[in-house]
Design a protein around this motif. Sequence first.
Motif, PDB file in Angstrom:
ATOM      1  N   ASN A 124      55.940  78.570  16.882  1.00 37.71           N
ATOM      2  CA  ASN A 124      57.100  78.467  15.982  1.00 37.71           C
ATOM      3  C   ASN A 124      57.488  79.851  15.430  1.00 37.71           C
TER       4      ASN A 124
ATOM      5  N   ALA B  19      44.587  75.747   4.598  1.00 37.49           N
ATOM      6  CA  ALA B  19      45.975  75.873   4.124  1.00 37.49           C
ATOM      7  C   ALA B  19      46.161  75.190   2.767  1.00 37.49           C
TER       8      ALA B  19
ATOM      9  N   GLY C  50      48.515  77.572  14.431  1.00 41.14           N
ATOM     10  CA  GLY C  50      48.072  77.208  15.788  1.00 41.14           C
ATOM     11  C   GLY C  50      48.231  78.351  16.770  1.00 41.14           C
TER      12      GLY C  50
ATOM     13  N   TYR D 221      48.487  69.659  20.397  1.00 42.63           N
ATOM     14  CA  TYR D 221      49.130  70.524  19.397  1.00 42.63           C
ATOM     15  C   TYR D 221      50.657  70.390  19.432  1.00 42.63           C
TER      16      TYR D 221
HETATM   17  C1  SAM Z   1      49.681  70.653  15.450  1.00 40.28           C
HETATM   18  S1  SAM Z   1      48.779  72.144  15.423  1.00 40.28           S
HETATM   19  C2  SAM Z   1      50.010  73.341  15.061  1.00 40.28           C
HETATM   20  C3  SAM Z   1      50.727  73.861  16.259  1.00 40.28           C
HETATM   21  C4  SAM Z   1      51.332  75.208  16.002  1.00 40.28           C
HETATM   22  N1  SAM Z   1      52.415  75.189  15.059  1.00 40.28           N
HETATM   23  C5  SAM Z   1      51.695  75.911  17.293  1.00 40.28           C
HETATM   24  O1  SAM Z   1      52.841  76.334  17.467  1.00 40.28           O
HETATM   25  O2  SAM Z   1      50.820  76.042  18.136  1.00 40.28           O
HETATM   26  C6  SAM Z   1      47.972  72.061  13.852  1.00 40.28           C
HETATM   27  C7  SAM Z   1      47.223  73.337  13.478  1.00 40.28           C
HETATM   28  O3  SAM Z   1      46.789  73.219  12.143  1.00 40.28           O
HETATM   29  C8  SAM Z   1      45.504  73.779  12.016  1.00 40.28           C
HETATM   30  N2  SAM Z   1      44.898  73.148  10.819  1.00 40.28           N
HETATM   31  C9  SAM Z   1      44.479  71.876  10.683  1.00 40.28           C
HETATM   32  N3  SAM Z   1      44.028  71.663   9.435  1.00 40.28           N
HETATM   33  C10 SAM Z   1      44.178  72.825   8.768  1.00 40.28           C
HETATM   34  C11 SAM Z   1      43.891  73.244   7.445  1.00 40.28           C
HETATM   35  N4  SAM Z   1      43.385  72.400   6.533  1.00 40.28           N
HETATM   36  N5  SAM Z   1      44.173  74.514   7.097  1.00 40.28           N
HETATM   37  C12 SAM Z   1      44.705  75.382   7.998  1.00 40.28           C
HETATM   38  N6  SAM Z   1      44.995  75.039   9.259  1.00 40.28           N
HETATM   39  C13 SAM Z   1      44.738  73.783   9.653  1.00 40.28           C
HETATM   40  C14 SAM Z   1      44.828  73.433  13.300  1.00 40.28           C
HETATM   41  O4  SAM Z   1      43.738  74.290  13.562  1.00 40.28           O
HETATM   42  C15 SAM Z   1      45.973  73.597  14.293  1.00 40.28           C
HETATM   43  O5  SAM Z   1      45.995  74.903  14.800  1.00 40.28           O
END
Ligand code: SAM
Length: 210
Positions: free
Chosen positions: A58, A124, A54, A22
């Motif tokens: 942030n 999202a 996540g 992540y």
């Molecule tokens: C790289 S991580 C983000 C890390 C986060 N910003 C943190 O501080 O922990 C990507 C996140 O996007 C979510 N995600 C992936 N595809 C998604 C979607 N289509 N809609 C919503 N969330 C999604 C995942 O479950 C994951 O929690």
Amino acid sequence: MKLIQTEDGSYTAFNKQYQEKYHSISGAIEEAFEKHVNALKLKDGMKILDFCFGLGYNSIAATKDHQDLKVIGLENDKKILELMKTIKIPKMLEYEYNNFRNLAENLKIQDAQNNIIKILIGNALEKIDKLPNNYFDRVFFDPFSPKKQPEMWTEHIFQKVFNKMKPKAKLSTYSCAKQIRKNMISVGFKVIDGPIVGRKSPATIAIKRS
Ligand SMILES: C[S@@+](CC[C@H](N)C(=O)[O-])C[C@H]1O[C@@H](n2cnc3c(N)ncnc32)[C@H](O)[C@@H]1O
């Protein structure tokens, strides 16, 4: 879910479906502050979109030393929100993190400084359509990498995010891939280098031209 300690002492998770961490191994919470919160120069009262919430690092880092923020977080995985309840947080963000640990249950939480984080659970790519246009001052754009999740980094999605932002609003993301920046520019963003943190290449800041 497997947890990995990063070099600043904070923990990141490993996603089995995408076979990706992540956060950067150089420091998950460092990344939140350096690539997102500090890079975007937040002000009290701003409205923030956290596109891929996540563990919420942030958005929660944003609440440190700020008040009256209104954050909307988009996330489709309830399991990662559940993990917030128990994950160990370094001292420097522990107080702020404790305020928001229960987001999996109460999808909207307000802290003592009147910062509000509200989570919309679901895809999202669809949830974004429910948000008002010309509304957000800042966007933390943090999906998995373009290689693993190309559908999140298209012109189509950047156009939607762009529409939700106020004129002069700013977006931060860790990727500086050429094609990603091209997609941002083609929908009207001005793109500049973000900070170099934990790797050789810079992050990206995209600014909505007024
Ligand atoms: C790289 S991580 C983000 C890390 C986060 N910003 C943190 O501080 O922990 C990507 C996140 O996007 C979510 N995600 C992936 N595809 C998604 C979607 N289509 N809609 C919503 N969330 C999604 C995942 O479950 C994951 O929690």
